[in-house]
Scaffold this motif. Structure first.
Motif, mmCIF file in Angstrom:
data_model
loop_
_atom_site.group_PDB
_atom_site.id
_atom_site.type_symbol
_atom_site.label_atom_id
_atom_site.label_comp_id
_atom_site.label_asym_id
_atom_site.label_seq_id
_atom_site.Cartn_x
_atom_site.Cartn_y
_atom_site.Cartn_z
ATOM 1 N N LYS A 1 -0.318 3.760 4.267
ATOM 2 C CA LYS A 1 0.551 3.109 5.247
ATOM 3 C C LYS A 1 -0.038 1.838 5.820
ATOM 4 O O LYS A 1 0.195 1.495 6.972
ATOM 5 N N GLY B 1 0.837 -0.992 4.884
ATOM 6 C CA GLY B 1 1.968 -1.913 4.999
ATOM 7 C C GLY B 1 2.573 -1.861 6.391
ATOM 8 O O GLY B 1 2.768 -2.886 7.040
ATOM 9 N N ARG C 1 2.990 -0.654 -4.426
ATOM 10 C CA ARG C 1 2.875 -1.480 -3.226
ATOM 11 C C ARG C 1 4.234 -2.035 -2.823
ATOM 12 O O ARG C 1 4.994 -2.505 -3.650
ATOM 13 N N GLU D 1 5.878 2.343 -1.765
ATOM 14 C CA GLU D 1 5.273 3.570 -1.252
ATOM 15 C C GLU D 1 4.300 3.317 -0.112
ATOM 16 O O GLU D 1 4.035 4.197 0.685
ATOM 17 N N TRP D 2 3.723 2.149 -0.053
ATOM 18 C CA TRP D 2 2.698 1.891 0.956
ATOM 19 C C TRP D 2 2.590 0.414 1.227
ATOM 20 O O TRP D 2 3.235 -0.390 0.564
#
Lengths: 207, 207
Positions: free
Chosen positions: B65, B67, B203, B206-207
Motif C-alpha cells: 500500500k 501507493g 503496480r 494492486e499497490w
C-alpha cells in the motif's frame, strides 16, 4: 490483505512480467456499500503510479460524490502544477456531459437514456485512441440493466481495447456477460447499514 | 449507489441532524478485494470534508500500500501548504511504529504481537483525547483474530469514544463482537480474481 501467490500459472506462453502488465477490467457489484469508494481508492493508487485517470459518472444528480470529485480535482492540480501523480479528468452525466456543448434541459427518462448512450460512445472512442490509463465507469451497470447501452457492444469494446488501459465498472446487478468478461469481480454485501437505524447520509462519510 | 431513504426512523428522540452527526464505526471484512481500498476511498472523502485523517496499518511489510501512502502524503501537503482538505497522518507497524523511538530489529512473532498491542494502546489514547476526526485501522482484524489485542477492550474503547470520531476497520474474519458494535459492516466477496489465472499483483492496480 497479504498478497498471495497465484493458485495456478496458466499455460498461455506469457511471462509473469507480461501478465503483470495485462490491463485489468474490474467490476464492483452487489448491494453493499463501497463499490464506488473502492473504485476511487483504486483510482487514487493509479494516480499515484502516474497513470492518467478519467472518471465517468453515470448518475443524474450533481449532489452525489462531490467529495471524491473535489479530492480528485485537487490531485489533478497537483499533477498539473507539481508534476505529481497522473492527470485527472472527471465527467458526470448530470444534465449533460461536459463535452456536449448544449446541456440538456429537460429531465425525461428518454434524455437519460440518450445521455447514457452518449457517454458510452465517448468512452468507446477514448478507449480506441488510448486516451487514458485508468477509467472509472461509475454506476455504469444501471444503463446496461435498463437497456440504454447494449451489453454486447460494451463487452466487445472492452475485450478488444488496445494497449494497457485499466477499466473499473461499478454498480449493482452487473450483467453476467460483463462479469464473464472481467478479470476481477468483487461483490459488496451489506451486513449492517446505519440507514437501517434511520440515519441519513452524512458529509465526509457518505458523500 | 443512489442515496436511499431510511427504512425506518428510530424512536430514539434524536433529530435527523443529531443522527447525521453520529460518529460511524465501519468494518470492511470478507475474503474479497477492496476492503482497504474502500477505507482509503472513505478517508479521501473525509479529507475533502476537512477532517483530520489518521491511518494505522497493522501490516508487517513496508511494501504494501505504498501507493495509498504516497497519495495521502500528497494530500497532507496540500492541507499544510494550501489549507485544502484535512491534515493527514500515516503510521505503519512495519518494524516498529513511528512514535516508538527504538525500532524493533528482530522479526519474531512475539515482536509483532507486542507491536500490534502498542499500536492499539496508541490509538486508544488518541481516541480518548480526540486527536483525529477519521481513523483507518487497516488490517486490524488480524491482531484481534490472533489474540494479540483483546477484542473486548477494543469494542469497549470504540463504543465509548468521545466526540464525533469516525473509525473504519479492515481485514478478514472480523470478530462477531466487533461486527455487533459497528454501525456499518460490508463484506467483500471475491467473485473472480486475476490471481486465479496466475497473474501477480501489479503496480497502480494492486499497490
Amino acid at each position: 490483505m497479504p498478497q498471495g501467490q497465484p493458485v495456478a500459472v496458466p499455460d498461455d506462453g506469457l511471462t509473469t512480467r507480461a501478465r503483470r502488465n495485462t490491463p485489468v477490467l474490474a467490476v464492483h457489484t452487489g448491494p453493499g456499500k463501497g463499490k464506488s469508494t473502492a473504485a476511487f481508492g483504486m483510482a487514487l493508487r493509479a494516480w499515484n503510479a502516474g497513470m492518467s485517470v478519467a472518471v465517468f459518472q453515470f448518475v443524474k444528480s450533481a449532489k452525489w460524490k462531490v467529495g471524491e470529485e473535489s479530492a480528485f480535482a485537487a490531485l489533478g492540480r497537483l499533477n498539473a502544477e507539481q508534476g505529481l501523480g497522473g492527470a485527472v479528468e472527471w465527467h458526470k452525466m448530470g444534465k449533460g456531459w461536459s463535452w456536449i456543448r448544449q446541456p440538456r434541459k429537460s429531465d425525461s427518462p428518454d434524455d437519460h437514456a440518450i445521455a447514457a448512450a452518449d457517454g458510452w460512445t465517448e468512452i468507446a472512442g477514448r478507449l480506441a485512441e488510448q486516451r487514458h490509463d485508468f477509467y472509472v465507469l461509475d454506476e455504469f451497470t444501471y444503463p446496461l440493466k435498463w437497456g440504454w447501452v447494449a451489453v454486447d457492444d460494451v463487452v466487445d469494446v472492452l475485450l478488444n481495447r488496445p494497449g494497457a488501459q485499466h477499466v473499473v465498472i461499478t454498480g449493482r446487478d452487473a450483467p453476467q456477460r460483463l462479469i464473464d468478461a472481467a478479470d476481477l469481480v468483487t461483490e459488496m454485501r451489506c451486513v449492517k447499514h446505519p440507514m437501517d437505524a434511520g440515519r441519513k447520509g452524512q458529509r465526509g462519510i457518505e458523500w
